[in-house]
Design a protein around this motif. Structure first.
Motif, PDB file in Angstrom:
ATOM      1  N   THR A   1     -11.819   1.705 -14.828  1.00 15.33           N
ATOM      2  CA  THR A   1     -11.655   2.622 -15.648  1.00 15.33           C
ATOM      3  C   THR A   1     -10.583   3.470 -15.141  1.00 15.33           C
ATOM      4  O   THR A   1      -9.375   2.997 -15.645  1.00 15.33           O
ATOM      5  CB  THR A   1     -12.956   3.473 -16.052  1.00 15.33           C
ATOM      6  N   GLN A   2     -10.713   4.599 -14.526  1.00 13.91           N
ATOM      7  CA  GLN A   2      -9.504   5.354 -14.371  1.00 13.91           C
ATOM      8  C   GLN A   2      -8.247   4.761 -13.501  1.00 13.91           C
ATOM      9  O   GLN A   2      -7.098   4.795 -13.874  1.00 13.91           O
ATOM     10  CB  GLN A   2     -10.034   6.629 -13.395  1.00 13.91           C
ATOM     11  N   ARG A   3      -8.475   4.078 -12.543  1.00 11.96           N
ATOM     12  CA  ARG A   3      -7.602   3.454 -11.620  1.00 11.96           C
ATOM     13  C   ARG A   3      -6.764   2.643 -12.415  1.00 11.96           C
ATOM     14  O   ARG A   3      -5.417   2.385 -12.380  1.00 11.96           O
ATOM     15  CB  ARG A   3      -8.122   2.863 -10.392  1.00 11.96           C
ATOM     16  N   THR A   4      -7.398   1.584 -13.131  1.00  6.78           N
ATOM     17  CA  THR A   4      -6.760   0.710 -13.846  1.00  6.78           C
ATOM     18  C   THR A   4      -5.872   1.343 -15.209  1.00  6.78           C
ATOM     19  O   THR A   4      -4.746   0.836 -15.397  1.00  6.78           O
ATOM     20  CB  THR A   4      -7.505  -0.357 -14.480  1.00  6.78           C
ATOM     21  N   ALA A   5      -6.470   2.252 -15.728  1.00  8.59           N
ATOM     22  CA  ALA A   5      -5.744   2.891 -16.746  1.00  8.59           C
ATOM     23  C   ALA A   5      -4.376   3.443 -16.002  1.00  8.59           C
ATOM     24  O   ALA A   5      -3.157   3.296 -16.848  1.00  8.59           O
ATOM     25  CB  ALA A   5      -6.512   4.230 -17.377  1.00  8.59           C
ATOM     26  N   GLU A   6      -4.588   4.252 -15.009  1.00 12.21           N
ATOM     27  CA  GLU A   6      -3.089   4.970 -14.230  1.00 12.21           C
ATOM     28  C   GLU A   6      -2.476   3.794 -14.024  1.00 12.21           C
ATOM     29  O   GLU A   6      -1.023   3.841 -14.334  1.00 12.21           O
ATOM     30  CB  GLU A   6      -3.814   5.704 -13.228  1.00 12.21           C
ATOM     31  N   ALA A   7      -2.921   2.499 -13.540  1.00  9.83           N
ATOM     32  CA  ALA A   7      -1.760   1.429 -13.253  1.00  9.83           C
ATOM     33  C   ALA A   7      -0.987   1.090 -14.062  1.00  9.83           C
ATOM     34  O   ALA A   7       0.005   0.702 -14.166  1.00  9.83           O
ATOM     35  CB  ALA A   7      -2.813   0.412 -12.439  1.00  9.83           C
ATOM     36  N   LEU A   8      -1.734   1.062 -15.356  1.00 13.06           N
ATOM     37  CA  LEU A   8      -1.054   0.361 -16.673  1.00 13.06           C
ATOM     38  C   LEU A   8      -0.214   1.840 -17.372  1.00 13.06           C
ATOM     39  O   LEU A   8       0.261   1.390 -18.370  1.00 13.06           O
ATOM     40  CB  LEU A   8      -1.975   0.027 -17.718  1.00 13.06           C
TER      41      LEU A   8
ATOM     42  N   ARG B   1      -6.658  -2.132   3.761  1.00 16.06           N
ATOM     43  CA  ARG B   1      -5.597  -1.631   4.293  1.00 16.06           C
ATOM     44  C   ARG B   1      -5.070  -0.505   3.290  1.00 16.06           C
ATOM     45  O   ARG B   1      -3.664  -0.332   3.444  1.00 16.06           O
ATOM     46  CB  ARG B   1      -4.853  -2.707   4.763  1.00 16.06           C
ATOM     47  N   GLY B   2      -5.605  -0.458   2.325  1.00 15.05           N
ATOM     48  CA  GLY B   2      -5.221   0.711   1.532  1.00 15.05           C
ATOM     49  C   GLY B   2      -4.624   0.246  -0.116  1.00 15.05           C
ATOM     50  O   GLY B   2      -3.939   1.175  -0.658  1.00 15.05           O
ATOM     51  N   VAL B   3      -4.773  -0.758  -0.196  1.00 19.79           N
ATOM     52  CA  VAL B   3      -4.127  -1.465  -1.328  1.00 19.79           C
ATOM     53  C   VAL B   3      -4.886  -0.926  -2.640  1.00 19.79           C
ATOM     54  O   VAL B   3      -5.973  -1.434  -2.257  1.00 19.79           O
ATOM     55  CB  VAL B   3      -3.523  -3.065  -1.549  1.00 19.79           C
ATOM     56  N   SER B   4      -4.301  -0.623  -3.752  1.00 16.62           N
ATOM     57  CA  SER B   4      -5.131  -0.191  -4.683  1.00 16.62           C
ATOM     58  C   SER B   4      -5.241  -1.394  -5.629  1.00 16.62           C
ATOM     59  O   SER B   4      -4.306  -2.084  -6.137  1.00 16.62           O
ATOM     60  CB  SER B   4      -4.308   0.850  -5.573  1.00 16.62           C
ATOM     61  N   LEU B   5      -6.563  -1.769  -5.609  1.00 15.73           N
ATOM     62  CA  LEU B   5      -7.043  -3.138  -6.518  1.00 15.73           C
ATOM     63  C   LEU B   5      -7.331  -2.399  -8.045  1.00 15.73           C
ATOM     64  O   LEU B   5      -7.992  -1.446  -8.101  1.00 15.73           O
ATOM     65  CB  LEU B   5      -8.251  -3.691  -5.863  1.00 15.73           C
ATOM     66  N   ILE B   6      -6.999  -3.379  -8.954  1.00 21.80           N
ATOM     67  CA  ILE B   6      -7.414  -2.838 -10.352  1.00 21.80           C
ATOM     68  C   ILE B   6      -8.217  -4.167 -11.040  1.00 21.80           C
ATOM     69  O   ILE B   6      -7.878  -5.224 -10.570  1.00 21.80           O
ATOM     70  CB  ILE B   6      -6.122  -2.623 -11.452  1.00 21.80           C
ATOM     71  N   THR B   7      -8.780  -3.937 -12.058  1.00 17.05           N
ATOM     72  CA  THR B   7      -9.424  -4.970 -12.590  1.00 17.05           C
ATOM     73  C   THR B   7      -8.557  -5.578 -13.836  1.00 17.05           C
ATOM     74  O   THR B   7      -7.798  -4.690 -14.468  1.00 17.05           O
ATOM     75  CB  THR B   7     -10.835  -4.550 -13.285  1.00 17.05           C
TER      76      THR B   7
ATOM     77  N   ALA C   1       1.014  -1.233   0.148  1.00 25.30           N
ATOM     78  CA  ALA C   1      -0.149  -0.108  -0.015  1.00 25.30           C
ATOM     79  C   ALA C   1       0.856   1.193   0.062  1.00 25.30           C
ATOM     80  O   ALA C   1       0.447   2.227  -0.739  1.00 25.30           O
ATOM     81  CB  ALA C   1      -0.904  -0.257   1.182  1.00 25.30           C
ATOM     82  N   ALA C   2       1.880   1.333   0.954  1.00 22.02           N
ATOM     83  CA  ALA C   2       2.883   2.607   0.990  1.00 22.02           C
ATOM     84  C   ALA C   2       3.594   2.589  -0.244  1.00 22.02           C
ATOM     85  O   ALA C   2       3.762   4.055  -0.648  1.00 22.02           O
ATOM     86  CB  ALA C   2       3.807   2.249   2.066  1.00 22.02           C
ATOM     87  N   LYS C   3       3.819   1.798  -1.068  1.00 20.36           N
ATOM     88  CA  LYS C   3       4.651   1.943  -2.287  1.00 20.36           C
ATOM     89  C   LYS C   3       3.712   2.349  -3.399  1.00 20.36           C
ATOM     90  O   LYS C   3       4.178   2.392  -4.633  1.00 20.36           O
ATOM     91  CB  LYS C   3       5.426   0.609  -2.649  1.00 20.36           C
ATOM     92  N   GLY C   4       2.283   2.045  -3.209  1.00 21.84           N
ATOM     93  CA  GLY C   4       1.256   2.572  -4.277  1.00 21.84           C
ATOM     94  C   GLY C   4       1.278   1.218  -5.495  1.00 21.84           C
ATOM     95  O   GLY C   4       1.163   1.546  -6.466  1.00 21.84           O
ATOM     96  N   ILE C   5       1.716   0.114  -5.148  1.00 21.97           N
ATOM     97  CA  ILE C   5       1.778  -1.022  -5.998  1.00 21.97           C
ATOM     98  C   ILE C   5       0.056  -1.316  -6.164  1.00 21.97           C
ATOM     99  O   ILE C   5      -0.542  -1.447  -5.103  1.00 21.97           O
ATOM    100  CB  ILE C   5       2.564  -2.155  -5.415  1.00 21.97           C
ATOM    101  N   HIS C   6      -0.168  -1.561  -7.253  1.00 21.28           N
ATOM    102  CA  HIS C   6      -1.416  -1.800  -7.659  1.00 21.28           C
ATOM    103  C   HIS C   6      -1.767  -3.582  -7.734  1.00 21.28           C
ATOM    104  O   HIS C   6      -0.670  -4.081  -8.165  1.00 21.28           O
ATOM    105  CB  HIS C   6      -1.913  -1.336  -9.004  1.00 21.28           C
ATOM    106  N   VAL C   7      -2.672  -4.151  -7.294  1.00 18.00           N
ATOM    107  CA  VAL C   7      -2.872  -5.490  -7.080  1.00 18.00           C
ATOM    108  C   VAL C   7      -4.301  -5.944  -8.082  1.00 18.00           C
ATOM    109  O   VAL C   7      -5.128  -5.326  -7.978  1.00 18.00           O
ATOM    110  CB  VAL C   7      -3.064  -5.888  -5.869  1.00 18.00           C
TER     111      VAL C   7
END
Length: 138
Positions: free
Chosen positions: A87-94, A45-51, A6-12
């Protein structure tokens, strides 16, 4: 480890199968909930999930993305959160900077549906129009 992710902003991306409910039936509700609970805890716990899908895995199916999105509701996400992460979060992660939101200068990728997916994800099943890069697709 989860807090570090979560702290490193790693998307799962859990690559939720459209048949995630069937998975739970095949492997048992308790075992499935242990696995699902791990993802639920990561989200809380704040981890960014993506589709995403499990494209390339033999026997994987890809024909019901809405069911895959419903998995995130099972984890506790609201419909607006799910639409945002799809949409937005997955696009940003990629690293896609020209899509994911409807603003000037972006690609004009649109999915028009009957109903309001921010209230009910089932509206995503009633597709009226698909536009990619400003071009209508049938």
């Amino acid at each position: 480890m989860v807090d570090e992710i979560a702290a490193k902003g790693i998307h799962v991306c859990p690559a939720a199968s459209p048949d995630w409910r069937g998975f739970a039936q095949r492997f048992g509700a308790e075992r499935a909930e242990t696995m699902f609970g791990g993802l639920r805890s990561m989200r809380e716990r704040g981890v960014s999930l993506i589709t995403g899908t499990d494209a390339g895995v033999s026997s994987a199916v890809f024909d019901d993305f809405v069911s895959s999105l419903e998995f995130f509701a099972h984890l506790g996400c609201t419909p607006p959160e799910i639409v945002d992460l799809a949409t937005q979060r997955t696009a940003e992660a990629l690293g896609l900077t020209d899509t994911g939101t409807l603003i000037p200068g972006h690609r004009a990728d649109l999915l028009v549906v009957r109903g309001d997916p921010l209230r009910d994800l089932q509206a995503l099943r009633a597709v009226r129009l698909v536009m990619a890069a400003g071009r209508v697709h049938r």
